[in-house]
Design a protein around this motif. Structure first.
Motif, PDB file in Angstrom:
ATOM      1  N   GLY A 107      46.441 -47.209   6.505  1.00 35.02           N
ATOM      2  CA  GLY A 107      47.051 -48.377   5.896  1.00 35.02           C
ATOM      3  C   GLY A 107      47.298 -48.258   4.413  1.00 35.02           C
ATOM      4  N   ASP A 108      47.134 -47.049   3.839  1.00 39.77           N
ATOM      5  CA  ASP A 108      47.342 -46.895   2.396  1.00 39.77           C
ATOM      6  C   ASP A 108      48.759 -46.439   2.063  1.00 39.77           C
ATOM      7  N   GLY A 109      49.616 -46.363   3.083  1.00 43.45           N
ATOM      8  CA  GLY A 109      51.004 -45.972   2.855  1.00 43.45           C
ATOM      9  C   GLY A 109      51.245 -44.482   2.859  1.00 43.45           C
ATOM     10  N   LYS A 110      50.199 -43.672   2.954  1.00 38.19           N
ATOM     11  CA  LYS A 110      50.340 -42.214   2.993  1.00 38.19           C
ATOM     12  C   LYS A 110      50.244 -41.720   4.441  1.00 38.19           C
ATOM     13  N   LEU A 111      50.944 -40.646   4.730  1.00 36.01           N
ATOM     14  CA  LEU A 111      50.966 -40.098   6.085  1.00 36.01           C
ATOM     15  C   LEU A 111      49.826 -39.096   6.226  1.00 36.01           C
ATOM     16  N   ASP A 112      48.714 -39.560   6.750  1.00 37.06           N
ATOM     17  CA  ASP A 112      47.505 -38.741   6.785  1.00 37.06           C
ATOM     18  C   ASP A 112      47.325 -37.979   8.095  1.00 37.06           C
ATOM     19  N   LYS A 113      48.082 -38.368   9.139  1.00 40.97           N
ATOM     20  CA  LYS A 113      47.919 -37.718  10.434  1.00 40.97           C
ATOM     21  C   LYS A 113      49.227 -37.046  10.832  1.00 40.97           C
ATOM     22  N   VAL A 114      49.181 -35.743  11.066  1.00 44.36           N
ATOM     23  CA  VAL A 114      50.363 -34.962  11.416  1.00 44.36           C
ATOM     24  C   VAL A 114      50.091 -34.196  12.702  1.00 44.36           C
ATOM     25  N   ARG A 115      50.949 -34.428  13.692  1.00 44.62           N
ATOM     26  CA  ARG A 115      50.788 -33.765  14.989  1.00 44.62           C
ATOM     27  C   ARG A 115      52.098 -33.136  15.433  1.00 44.62           C
TER      28      ARG A 115
END
Length: 754
Positions: free
Chosen positions: A115-123
């Motif tokens: 929810g911090d606006g950053k894309l933290d999960k990449v699959r």
């Protein structure tokens, strides 16, 4: 994304114009001494932030760690705000472009889970792809490209299900990486559109179907609120359609000729670093006295901003990346009374975003669900494809180490207005019908687009359709909601007549136009409402289309009234009418001749087509010439990339190349045509009586063999409207020998062609 230039008469490009390498007789003198060129060190993402100049009030911030993406070129958003990113990992792995055939491309799914606006999960969703170029998400699957084919695979969330199926085996055939279809935007009219392509796609009753459409652009495609499409090529920053797609393609046997594409503004750019690393930078006029690019040469992946984070005045403006000059251009857009595109630079002598980092390669821009602007940065040195690499550019790349990529080239950025908050990411999965209907009023255009797609998929079920109509009757707030609702209902083939009439009564001309174009789907006749509708210049074409679809004498008379009232200021009213009339033209014989000459001509052409007499006829290819014709077709679409500027059918493209079918240049003197191909052509020129003055000269094709030139000439001389006739290898050889040593382009005056 890639580099190609407008030409004047025949095929391919000018600034991609290494033309398979160097040209005999061309001097490639460095325009800037090597010791005057600033270095181009490979910067970390943190270091690169100091290289940017951005318009005051805006902030640029990384969305994902750079080690998590590699060679990104395009993305799309799904119904839950996840980004689906295409990685074209094979592009120019070295100066020789080795390894393009390797299956190393990927589609990744990037998600913000905190929810911090950053894309933290990449699959990784799919890997093992060959030169993937585009992606589009449906509720149950993914459209994507692989090895030139358009594919579809089912999905369960972000997991692929089963085997992929082929939607179009010839989606991106021919040419090279700079000259193949891409884009895949979900249009307002529920069709998927592409750049560098004359086909559109849609799933109907579970099956993918394909239709012809206008050939558009080079890399990237976007739309405005009304559903008009925008695109570019590398010598034109932005082009836009005057009307929604396929307005003039409703007659099954006849498509009127029309030119409804306009250039938005000039192609002037203002880099903040020297730009010697461009393929033809040594040519006079490409760079200014400070070594900076003057006009666009690598425009790519534009977007129309439709978010709510930026100040309101930015809504509807275009953002166009120029990776060759390491910048992003901002053009404010408006429409004239007849819907013609108009644009102007918001600032002069500066850009919205620019960088001193030569590795910065913004290749695609997106208006995002969070209300901001997203930017795909390839962060890569070798922008130019191997097919057009010159000795000059090769030396430029190598001298600054631009041919030494790191393991994970590629960055993804967000541009936001600092004072305004981000939008809460949408989560449409599992939403009730009422929630979805309410989302049609959302202030973010991209959210509305995705909501429309979700609703179209839902209302295929009759119970869901009934629920949609119930809630739509109570909660369609504002013009945007009604516009999207019209197109949701379009997918069902039936729209309540009362709703059509309400939209016709609106003061919003875009809503009027959509209602007119969809009036034929009303569940009861709306003929009276169409007859009484007060036509504006902005809606004249749509009204003519609607009246044509009525197929009545009263409609015929009313359309002619519209032509008398608006014909001087609005083009293509008769063309729109015959498009709507289609096969019903057979019933028009008793209506009497049209008083307007344009109406007469269009009615006659449509009637001729219906009777089986082709308006434009292709000459027969003799058996002895068939092999040459077939080889020429492949060269036209592939090695010479002629279709890039002249279209797949030789129809020509605005601001790029005039028509080849028909063309007095093509079917005329073979010696003249051979000279043009061998040594190029400078404008202005006249084709079929029409003057063409385009920004750059047509390039030379002397690097092709005599046999190849003969084959491609044989092919284009047999396109529809030309008179045919094969060209021999000996004919080309004779002209080559007679003109050897020539360096300058030809002119029309010199060739004495009238």
């Amino acid at each position: 994304m890639f580099r190609r230039s407008a030409i004047l008469l025949f095929a391919a490009s000018q600034l991609c114009l290494a033309q398979q390498g160097d040209k005999k007789g061309q001097e490639q003198i460095d325009p800037i001494p090597a010791d005057k060129i600033p270095p181009s060190p490979l910067l970390s993402q943190e270091e690169a932030m100091d290289s940017f100049q951005l318009t005051d009030g805006f902030v640029l911030e990384p969305l994902v760690k750079d080690e998590l993406v590699h060679m990104p070129v395009a993305l799309c958003f799904d119904e839950d705000s996840r980004a689906w990113l295409v990685e074209m990992t094979q592009y120019m792995a070295d100066l020789d472009g080795n390894g393009e055939e390797k299956p190393t491309g990927k589609i990744k799914v990037l998600e913000d889970t905190t929810g911090d606006g950053k894309l933290d999960k990449v699959r990784v969703f799919l890997d093992g792809l060959v030169m993937p170029r585009a992606v589009a998400v449906t509720g149950d699957g993914v459209l994507y490209t692989d090895a030139g084919k358009l594919m579809f695979i089912k999905r369960d969330g972000i997991k692929p299900v089963g085997e992929a199926s082929v939607v179009d085996a010839k989606y991106a055939i021919g040419g090279n990486a700079e000259h193949q279809a891409n884009g895949l935007i979900y249009g307002r009219d529920n069709w998927y559109y592409s750049a560098k392509c004359d086909k559109r796609f849609r799933r109907i009753d579970g099956k993918w179907v394909m239709q012809k459409t206008h050939f558009r652009g080079q890399w990237g495609i976007t739309q405005d609120d009304a559903g008009r499409l925008y695109y570019n090529n590398n010598s034109t920053l932005l082009l836009g359609d005057q009307h929604r797609p396929n307005v003039f393609r409703h007659h099954p046997k006849y498509t009127p000729k029309y030119k409804t594409t306009q250039r938005a503004a000039s192609n002037r750019v203002y880099p903040i670093r020297m730009n010697p690393g461009l393929n033809r930078a040594y040519q006079k006029g490409l760079l200014d006295n400070n070594g900076k690019l003057v006009n666009a040469t690598a425009a790519s992946g534009p977007t129309i901003y439709r978010g709510e984070n930026f100040p309101e005045s930015y809504y509807g403006s275009a953002f166009i990346p120029e990776p060759g000059a390491n910048l992003v251009k901002l053009i404010d857009l408006s429409r004239a009374a007849d819907n013609k595109l108009q644009g102007k630079f918001r600032t002069q002598n500066s850009e919205f975003l620019a960088s001193t980092d030569e590795w910065f390669r913004p290749v695609s821009m997106y208006s995002a669900p969070d209300g901001t602007l997203w930017m795909v940065d390839m962060y890569f040195g070798l922008l130019q494809h191997k097919a057009y690499m010159t000795t000059y550019l090769r030396k430029q790349y190598a001298s600054r180490g631009l041919d030494k990529p790191m393991q994970n080239n590629g960055r993804l950025y967000r541009i936001r207005y600092q004072k305004n908050p981000l939008n809460t990411p949408m989560r449409l999965s599992g939403k009730s019908m009422l929630d979805l209907v309410m989302h049609l009023s959302h202030s973010n255009g991209v959210v509305r687009d995705i909501t429309q797609r979700v609703l179209v998929e839902r209302v295929a079920d009759s119970e869901q359709l009934a629920e949609f109509k119930k809630h739509a009757g109570q909660h369609l707030n504002g013009k945007h909601a009604k516009l999207h609702a019209l197109w949701v209902l379009e997918s069902t083939g039936s729209i309540p007549a009362k709703f059509i009439e309400q939209c016709l009564q609106s003061k919003d001309v875009e809503l009027n136009a959509a209602a007119l174009e969809l009036a034929h789907l009303a569940d009861r006749s709306v003929a009276e409402a169409l007859q009484k509708y007060s036509v504006k210049t902005q809606t004249a074409v749509s009204a003519a289309l609607a009246l044509g679809r009525l197929g009545t004498e009263k409609g015929y008379r009313r359309a002619q009234e519209i032509q008398r009232q608006h014909g001087k200021s609005v083009a293509y009213i008769p063309e729109a009418y015959v498009s709507g009339l289609g096969l019903q033209i057979s019933e028009a014989g008793s209506w009497g001749a049209a008083k307007d000459k344009k109406f007469q001509a269009q009615m006659g052409a449509s009637l001729s087509a219906l009777k089986g007499r082709k308006v434009v006829k292709a000459p027969k290819v003799l058996a002895k010439d068939k092999a040459s014709f077939d080889r020429g077709a492949k060269i036209y679409a592939g090695k010479a990339a002629c279709s890039g500027c002249h279209g797949m059918e030789g129809q020509g493209q605005p601001n790029m190349g005039p028509p080849l079918a028909p063309s007095n240049w093509v079917q005329g003197d073979i010696e003249v045509l051979s000279k043009v191909l061998l040594h190029g052509l400078e404008g202005p020129i006249t084709v079929n009586g029409e003057s063409f003055k385009l920004p750059l000269a047509m390039p030379k094709f002397g690097h092709l063999s005599n046999a190849e030139l003969a084959d491609v000439m044989t092919y284009v001389r047999h396109l529809k409207g030309n008179k045919g006739g094969a060209v021999s290898e000996q004919q080309v050889s004779t002209v080559r020998e007679a003109t050897k040593g020539r360096v300058k382009n030809y002119t029309q005056k010199e060739l004495k062609l009238k």
